[in-house]
Scaffold this active site. Structure first.
Site, mmCIF file in Angstrom:
data_model
loop_
_atom_site.group_PDB
_atom_site.id
_atom_site.type_symbol
_atom_site.label_atom_id
_atom_site.label_comp_id
_atom_site.label_asym_id
_atom_site.label_seq_id
_atom_site.Cartn_x
_atom_site.Cartn_y
_atom_site.Cartn_z
ATOM 1 N N SER A 209 0.827 -1.210 0.000
ATOM 2 C CA SER A 209 0.000 0.000 0.000
ATOM 3 C C SER A 209 0.859 1.257 0.000
ATOM 4 C CB SER A 209 -0.934 -0.003 1.210
ATOM 5 O OG SER A 209 -0.202 0.034 2.426
ATOM 6 N N ARG B 105 0.387 3.582 -3.400
ATOM 7 C CA ARG B 105 -0.252 4.886 -3.205
ATOM 8 C C ARG B 105 0.591 5.982 -3.859
ATOM 9 N NH1 ARG B 105 -0.515 4.598 1.669
ATOM 10 N NH2 ARG B 105 -2.720 4.149 2.049
ATOM 11 N N ASN C 239 -0.504 7.895 -7.650
ATOM 12 C CA ASN C 239 -0.740 9.338 -7.734
ATOM 13 C C ASN C 239 0.223 10.018 -8.700
ATOM 14 O OD1 ASN C 239 -2.817 10.541 -5.607
ATOM 15 N ND2 ASN C 239 -1.861 8.759 -4.674
#
Length: 266
Positions: free
Chosen positions: A197, A201, A205
């Site tokens: 994660s 993440r 982005n």
């Protein structure tokens, strides 16, 4: 003269400058590929950050500090305060690690604000046909950093709790000793999900931001400056927030590694 389609333009800007460590050739395929653009930029930005902070530390003035010294001191105080509020253990590594992560990730993210054609066009003069400018838009870079954090989590778990304490915690937390198989499964899932994660993440982005800038570059020039300018202002917030989130999650994960839940669950 051949014209490049929009799909070819996007695909070209999403291809890395690679070197295959097995065949010792450029633009190879397979597991042994090294993304030279990601490696080179992340290394240069990291070394530049270290030299800048070292120079500020050596030339620091007690009386009237300069603008760079003021900025560095504010940044250090901000990170130090964040660590004190979030980290429950005692370690001389956490604050410097948090500062390094925040600045390094921010600098790699900041490369997304450089016009998408600037570096590839400049490097094409030297025969380099593929070059991606955003290291954190490469999952290899984000996974590499998250794996380093994962190794630190394991290290501090063993250092603070020992093999016996960590084993006991894995067996009885959170459902008690009678459900130890479920406890072990939950703990293993929890530990392996963290680096995944953490890396995805940041990668997601920045990859999305990079792709939007590439698509903006396909627009007519009179729209590029308007839409691109608005997106750049918004993206500045994204690159700062993503650097802060990566730093904060690292602090929280390492703080959790210093805590023991074995006695609480008993």
């Amino acid at each position: 003269m051949s014209t490049q389609s929009s799909a070819d333009y996007v695909q070209h800007h999403l291809e890395h400058l690679t070197f295959n460590l097995k065949t010792f050739s450029f633009h190879g395929q397979g597991f042994w590929n090294l993304n030279l653009d990601t490696f080179f930029l992340s290394l240069v930005l990291g070394i530049g950050f270290l030299f800048l902070f070292r120079w500020v530390a050596v030339s620091a003035q007690a009386g009237i500090p300069g603008k760079i010294q003021n900025f560095v001191e504010i940044l250090i105080e901000f990170v130090d305060k964040t660590v004190k509020e979030s980290f429950q253990g005692t370690s001389q590594l956490i604050a410097p690690l948090a500062l390094t992560i925040f600045v390094w990730v921010f600098l790699m993210n900041f490369m997304d604000l450089i016009p998408v054609d600037f570096l590839p066009t400049t490097l094409s003069l030297f025969g380099i046909t593929h070059f991606r400018s955003v290291p954190t838009a490469d999952p290899n870079a984000t996974f590499g950093m998250s794996i380093a954090v994962f190794c630190l989590i394991i290290y501090y778990n063993l250092k603070i709790k020992g093999f016996k304490g960590l084993g006991k915690e894995m067996l009885i937390t959170p459902f008690g000793p009678y459900l130890f198989p479920i406890n072990i499964i939950f703990r293993l899932l929890e530990e392996f999900v963290r680096p995944i994660s953490l890396s995805l993440r940041l990668f997601g982005n920045l990859f999305a931001g990079e792709l939007i800038f590439i698509l903006v570059a396909l627009l007519p020039w009179w729209i590029q400056w308007t839409f691109g300018g608005v997106w750049s202002i918004f993206h500045i917030l994204i690159i700062v927030i993503q650097a802060f989130i990566f730093m904060m999650l690292t602090i929280v994960y390492l703080s959790m590694a210093h805590e023991s839940h074995a006695e609480e669950a008993h």
